[in-house]
Design a protein around this motif. Structure first.
Motif, short mmCIF file in Angstrom:
data_model
loop_
_atom_site.label_atom_id
_atom_site.label_comp_id
_atom_site.label_asym_id
_atom_site.label_seq_id
_atom_site.Cartn_x
_atom_site.Cartn_y
_atom_site.Cartn_z
N TYR A 133 -14.54 -14.37 -20.55
CA TYR A 133 -15.52 -13.59 -20.90
C TYR A 133 -15.26 -12.46 -21.30
O TYR A 133 -15.95 -11.69 -22.22
N VAL A 134 -14.07 -12.43 -21.96
CA VAL A 134 -13.49 -11.09 -22.45
C VAL A 134 -13.66 -11.52 -24.26
O VAL A 134 -14.60 -10.69 -24.98
N GLY A 135 -14.44 -12.38 -24.64
CA GLY A 135 -14.51 -12.62 -26.02
C GLY A 135 -16.36 -12.92 -25.84
O GLY A 135 -16.68 -13.28 -27.12
N ASP A 136 -16.73 -12.85 -24.36
CA ASP A 136 -18.08 -13.29 -24.46
C ASP A 136 -18.78 -12.21 -23.95
O ASP A 136 -19.41 -13.11 -22.41
N ASP A 137 -19.33 -11.52 -23.96
CA ASP A 137 -19.12 -10.15 -23.05
C ASP A 137 -20.76 -9.79 -23.11
O ASP A 137 -21.24 -9.59 -23.69
N ILE A 138 -21.19 -10.27 -21.73
CA ILE A 138 -23.11 -9.75 -22.34
C ILE A 138 -23.57 -8.91 -22.29
O ILE A 138 -24.13 -8.68 -23.01
N ALA A 139 -21.90 -7.90 -22.09
CA ALA A 139 -23.15 -5.82 -22.34
C ALA A 139 -21.60 -6.17 -23.90
O ALA A 139 -22.17 -4.80 -24.69
N GLN A 140 -21.59 -6.85 -24.32
CA GLN A 140 -20.53 -6.73 -25.95
C GLN A 140 -19.32 -5.00 -25.95
O GLN A 140 -19.74 -4.40 -26.26
N ALA A 141 -19.31 -4.83 -24.64
CA ALA A 141 -18.12 -3.62 -24.53
C ALA A 141 -16.69 -3.66 -25.28
O ALA A 141 -16.17 -2.66 -24.88
N VAL A 142 -16.21 -4.95 -25.11
CA VAL A 142 -15.14 -5.21 -25.01
C VAL A 142 -14.71 -4.25 -27.09
O VAL A 142 -15.33 -5.45 -27.28
N LYS A 143 -12.82 -4.02 -26.23
CA LYS A 143 -12.51 -4.11 -27.79
C LYS A 143 -11.66 -4.26 -28.24
O LYS A 143 -9.75 -4.05 -27.34
N PRO A 144 -10.85 -4.60 -28.97
CA PRO A 144 -9.46 -5.78 -29.03
C PRO A 144 -8.04 -3.93 -28.49
O PRO A 144 -7.71 -3.96 -27.97
N GLU A 145 -8.58 -2.79 -28.30
CA GLU A 145 -7.99 -1.85 -28.28
C GLU A 145 -8.11 -1.90 -26.64
O GLU A 145 -7.14 -1.00 -26.40
N LEU A 146 -8.74 -2.01 -26.15
CA LEU A 146 -8.94 -1.84 -24.83
C LEU A 146 -8.02 -3.37 -23.87
O LEU A 146 -8.97 -3.14 -22.41
N VAL A 147 -7.60 -4.03 -24.33
CA VAL A 147 -7.23 -5.32 -23.35
C VAL A 147 -5.87 -5.20 -22.84
O VAL A 147 -5.26 -5.12 -23.83
N LEU A 148 -5.85 -4.69 -22.31
CA LEU A 148 -4.52 -5.37 -21.27
C LEU A 148 -3.64 -6.44 -21.08
O LEU A 148 -4.41 -7.77 -21.24
N GLU A 149 -2.41 -6.06 -21.04
CA GLU A 149 -0.99 -7.24 -21.10
C GLU A 149 -0.30 -7.45 -19.71
O GLU A 149 0.24 -6.94 -19.58
#
Length: 282
Positions: free
Chosen positions: A251-267
């Motif tokens: 759901y990183v690419g399909d968040d119901i809250a639409q709150a994900v930004k590329p700069e906020l994704v951890l590895e």
């Protein structure tokens, strides 16, 4: 319940109504809502919002059956105490973009309905409070808080909270110790911090209340990707509220809250992840 209450028991007893009521009570208790807003501003915003609703009715030929269904649903949102949930899931991400549009430092994200102030202070090398039988993959989250020039900021506050492995938050679901997976970390002299916790799991927003009824009626999914919530602050700097997600997670690419930004994704690598926060001056 005792602190040895199992996570399975927490899962079976949690309800949308209880979570919604807790979120509403928390909002009313903890948020300082501006008591004075100009009549001109209220008139402008309220008129445009109502006009937008008029346009939807005209463009889509809304029927009385549909209108009455909306009225019944709006009443239920209030009865279930789910206005904080509805607003934070479907509207807050746009508000956050507008409010933080001029920031140069770390990207913000939504706060959500489950923040609680005054979490225990844990120092710069911290382990978040958890149950003895806490499920989940151990995670070391570390980094530095800096200014725009790259200088570390000592004594910055990093407030962190997140769901458990079943997707529930302490103080918003039964059977979970009060400060479970919540804490306030203070950076060291170089602005550094280390936080030992677990990697949270994706979770559904409550679906047995009004918001769940909307999701079912519209054929949407109710899932949020796994994430850490954070508020980072220091004297002389703007507070940043954000969320951090996990690369490759559901759901990183399909968040119901639409709150994900590329700069906020951890590895994450071998149970560890490093993320630095950059604060804008106040």
């Amino acid at each position: 319940m005792t602190q040895t209450t199992t996570q399975a028991e927490s899962r079976t007893e949690a309800t949308a109504a209880a979570s919604g009521a807790n979120a509403t009570e928390r909002f009313q208790r903890d948020k300082k809502v501006a008591s004075q807003v100009s009549q001109e501003r209220v008139s402008t915003l309220a008129t445009e919002l109502i006009t937008a609703a008029h346009d939807v009715i005209r463009r889509h030929g809304v029927t009385y059956d549909e209108y009455n269904a909306l009225k019944a649903w709006l009443i239920r949102v209030g009865q279930d105490g789910e206005w904080p949930l509805f607003l934070d899931v479907w509207l807050e991400h746009v508000l956050e973009e507008v409010v933080n549009s001029d920031r140069e430092g770390t990207k913000g994200s939504i706060e959500g309905p489950y923040y609680v102030p005054d979490a225990p202070e844990l120092g710069s090398d911290a382990t978040l409070p958890s149950r003895e039988d806490e499920k989940g993959t151990p995670l070391l989250f570390q980094g530095q808080v800096r200014d725009l020039q790259g200088n570390g900021i000592p004594a910055a506050k990093v407030e962190i909270w997140h769901a458990d492995d079943d997707g529930y938050y302490s103080q918003f679901a039964p059977g979970i110790p009060e400060w479970n997976l919540r804490g306030t970390v203070t950076t060291d002299e170089q602005g550094g911090f280390r936080i030992h916790t677990i990697q949270p799991a994706p979770y559904q927003i409550p679906t047995d209340g009004a918001c769940g009824a909307l999701i079912a009626a519209a054929g949407w999914h109710a899932w949020r990707p796994a994430h850490l919530h954070l508020k980072v602050s220091a004297p002389g700097f703007q507070l940043i509220t954000t969320q951090l997600y996990f690369s490759g997670g559901e759901y990183v690419g399909d968040d119901i809250a639409q709150a994900v930004k590329p700069e906020l994704v951890l590895e994450p690598r071998d149970g560890q992840v490093t993320y630095d926060f950059v604060l804008d001056p106040a």
